[in-house]
Design an enzyme around this catalytic site. Structure first.
Site, PDB file in Angstrom:
ATOM      1  N   ASN A 155      -1.726  -0.126 -13.228  1.00 23.18           N
ATOM      2  CA  ASN A 155      -2.966  -0.781 -12.794  1.00 23.18           C
ATOM      3  C   ASN A 155      -3.877   0.196 -12.058  1.00 23.18           C
ATOM      4  O   ASN A 155      -5.092   0.170 -12.206  1.00 23.18           O
ATOM      5  CB  ASN A 155      -2.664  -1.982 -11.885  1.00 23.18           C
ATOM      6  CG  ASN A 155      -2.033  -3.122 -12.666  1.00 23.18           C
ATOM      7  OD1 ASN A 155      -2.261  -3.262 -13.865  1.00 23.18           O
ATOM      8  ND2 ASN A 155      -1.221  -3.913 -12.005  1.00 23.18           N
TER       9      ASN A 155
ATOM     10  N   GLU B  38       8.593  13.503  -1.845  1.00 23.45           N
ATOM     11  CA  GLU B  38       8.837  12.902  -0.535  1.00 23.45           C
ATOM     12  C   GLU B  38       7.578  13.059   0.311  1.00 23.45           C
ATOM     13  O   GLU B  38       7.071  14.165   0.486  1.00 23.45           O
ATOM     14  CB  GLU B  38      10.026  13.588   0.147  1.00 23.45           C
ATOM     15  CG  GLU B  38      10.624  12.727   1.239  1.00 23.45           C
ATOM     16  CD  GLU B  38      11.847  13.361   1.879  1.00 23.45           C
ATOM     17  OE1 GLU B  38      12.100  13.037   3.045  1.00 23.45           O
ATOM     18  OE2 GLU B  38      12.532  14.173   1.220  1.00 23.45           O
TER      19      GLU B  38
ATOM     20  N   ASP C  68      -2.960   8.072  -0.847  1.00 22.95           N
ATOM     21  CA  ASP C  68      -2.001   7.485   0.078  1.00 22.95           C
ATOM     22  C   ASP C  68      -2.765   6.482   0.929  1.00 22.95           C
ATOM     23  O   ASP C  68      -3.897   6.748   1.350  1.00 22.95           O
ATOM     24  CB  ASP C  68      -1.335   8.547   0.957  1.00 22.95           C
ATOM     25  CG  ASP C  68      -0.116   7.981   1.682  1.00 22.95           C
ATOM     26  OD1 ASP C  68       0.639   7.196   1.051  1.00 22.95           O
ATOM     27  OD2 ASP C  68       0.099   8.289   2.865  1.00 22.95           O
TER      28      ASP C  68
ATOM     29  N   PHE D 120      -0.732  -8.082  -2.826  1.00 18.17           N
ATOM     30  CA  PHE D 120       0.623  -7.590  -2.588  1.00 18.17           C
ATOM     31  C   PHE D 120       0.671  -6.978  -1.194  1.00 18.17           C
ATOM     32  O   PHE D 120      -0.348  -6.906  -0.499  1.00 18.17           O
ATOM     33  CB  PHE D 120       1.010  -6.548  -3.653  1.00 18.17           C
ATOM     34  CG  PHE D 120       0.065  -5.391  -3.727  1.00 18.17           C
ATOM     35  CD1 PHE D 120       0.264  -4.258  -2.963  1.00 18.17           C
ATOM     36  CD2 PHE D 120      -1.058  -5.442  -4.547  1.00 18.17           C
ATOM     37  CE1 PHE D 120      -0.635  -3.197  -3.007  1.00 18.17           C
ATOM     38  CE2 PHE D 120      -1.957  -4.386  -4.601  1.00 18.17           C
ATOM     39  CZ  PHE D 120      -1.738  -3.255  -3.828  1.00 18.17           C
TER      40      PHE D 120
ATOM     41  N   TYR E  87       0.684  -6.251   2.506  1.00 19.95           N
ATOM     42  CA  TYR E  87       0.256  -6.969   3.715  1.00 19.95           C
ATOM     43  C   TYR E  87      -0.951  -7.877   3.474  1.00 19.95           C
ATOM     44  O   TYR E  87      -1.490  -8.451   4.420  1.00 19.95           O
ATOM     45  CB  TYR E  87      -0.075  -5.959   4.830  1.00 19.95           C
ATOM     46  CG  TYR E  87       1.094  -5.095   5.224  1.00 19.95           C
ATOM     47  CD1 TYR E  87       2.039  -5.529   6.148  1.00 19.95           C
ATOM     48  CD2 TYR E  87       1.278  -3.820   4.667  1.00 19.95           C
ATOM     49  CE1 TYR E  87       3.128  -4.746   6.512  1.00 19.95           C
ATOM     50  CE2 TYR E  87       2.354  -3.023   5.020  1.00 19.95           C
ATOM     51  CZ  TYR E  87       3.272  -3.494   5.939  1.00 19.95           C
ATOM     52  OH  TYR E  87       4.348  -2.710   6.291  1.00 19.95           O
TER      53      TYR E  87
ATOM     54  N   HIS F 130     -10.393  -0.425   0.378  1.00 24.63           N
ATOM     55  CA  HIS F 130     -10.295   0.933   0.911  1.00 24.63           C
ATOM     56  C   HIS F 130     -10.142   1.951  -0.216  1.00 24.63           C
ATOM     57  O   HIS F 130     -10.788   2.988  -0.205  1.00 24.63           O
ATOM     58  CB  HIS F 130      -9.133   1.030   1.906  1.00 24.63           C
ATOM     59  CG  HIS F 130      -7.880   0.323   1.479  1.00 24.63           C
ATOM     60  ND1 HIS F 130      -7.859  -1.025   1.174  1.00 24.63           N
ATOM     61  CD2 HIS F 130      -6.609   0.751   1.286  1.00 24.63           C
ATOM     62  CE1 HIS F 130      -6.630  -1.378   0.820  1.00 24.63           C
ATOM     63  NE2 HIS F 130      -5.865  -0.325   0.875  1.00 24.63           N
ATOM     64  N   ARG F 131      -9.296   1.638  -1.220  1.00 24.60           N
ATOM     65  CA  ARG F 131      -9.128   2.577  -2.330  1.00 24.60           C
ATOM     66  C   ARG F 131     -10.421   2.693  -3.135  1.00 24.60           C
ATOM     67  O   ARG F 131     -10.824   3.779  -3.535  1.00 24.60           O
ATOM     68  CB  ARG F 131      -7.967   2.181  -3.250  1.00 24.60           C
ATOM     69  CG  ARG F 131      -7.814   3.244  -4.347  1.00 24.60           C
ATOM     70  CD  ARG F 131      -6.504   3.311  -5.070  1.00 24.60           C
ATOM     71  NE  ARG F 131      -6.052   2.085  -5.622  1.00 24.60           N
ATOM     72  CZ  ARG F 131      -4.928   1.447  -5.237  1.00 24.60           C
ATOM     73  NH1 ARG F 131      -4.183   1.941  -4.303  1.00 24.60           N
ATOM     74  NH2 ARG F 131      -4.574   0.319  -5.791  1.00 24.60           N
TER      75      ARG F 131
END
Length: 197
Positions: free
Chosen positions: A11, A40, A69, A150, A152, A178-179
């Site tokens: 998506n 990581e 992120d 999805f 929060y 925000h994205r």
């Protein structure tokens, strides 16, 4: 020109693809590019984590690379969960468990202000790096409301929408997300660079 997105989320790739096609980019997931790397996220900011992911993929291809992120930053919790938003209630925790942990920490807090933040890292084949940011403000409710979205979303009340992200339709949320804002900022920077060429 290709953009390889450092994600396995179809998506997210679709959303980015729609946005950057007008600039002549062909957008694909790292899977589609034949890149299998698990990175990581050890950074202490969203920008550092986005760059860590983008650089790991950029080392394995000759295309442009995009990574993001994101997370929820709550004022009364000194910005937590922040970069730990996805793993806040421990590895493998469900969205509900993350929400429950956050609500427990917030139960005696009067200040409910919060914001969702996204940083996007973009790396050109020559190694040139861009980082953009987007954020959306709101507050943390005392209990979940709504069934969409999805993470929060059910406890994040958006000031602009006048409802939680989980009550919003996907188009409504994407219009102020925000994205979306971080992607728009990147789009503007890339357009400026391409216009000069």
């Amino acid at each position: 020109m290709n953009i390889v997105v450092a994600t396995k989320n179809k998506n997210k790739v679709l959303e980015i693809s729609k946005m950057f096609e007008p600039l002549g980019f062909n957008v694909m997931s790292q899977e589609e590019a034949g890149i299998d790397v698990d990175v990581e996220e050890t950074g202490d900011t969203f920008a550092k984590n986005a760059l860590i992911k983008a650089r790991a993929v950029a080392m394995l291809c000759d295309d442009c690379v995009l990574a993001d992120d994101s997370g929820l930053c709550v004022e009364a919790l000194d910005g937590r969960p922040g970069v730990h938003s996805a793993r806040y209630a421990g590895p493998g925790a469900t969205d509900l468990e993350k929400i429950e942990k956050l609500l427990l920490e917030m139960q005696d807090k009067m200040n409910r202000k919060a914001k969702f933040v996204t940083n996007i890292a973009f790396i050109f084949p020559d190694g040139h790096e861009l980082v953009t940011q987007g954020e959306v403000s709101g507050k943390i409710l005392k209990e979940p409301v709504g069934n969409n979205g999805f993470g929060y979303d059910p406890i994040f009340y958006s000031d602009e929408l006048g409802k939680t992200f989980a009550q919003a339709e996907m188009d409504e949320k994407n219009a102020i997300s925000h994205r979306g804002r971080a992607l728009s900022a990147l789009y503007d920077e890339l357009k400026e660079i391409l216009d000069k060429e």
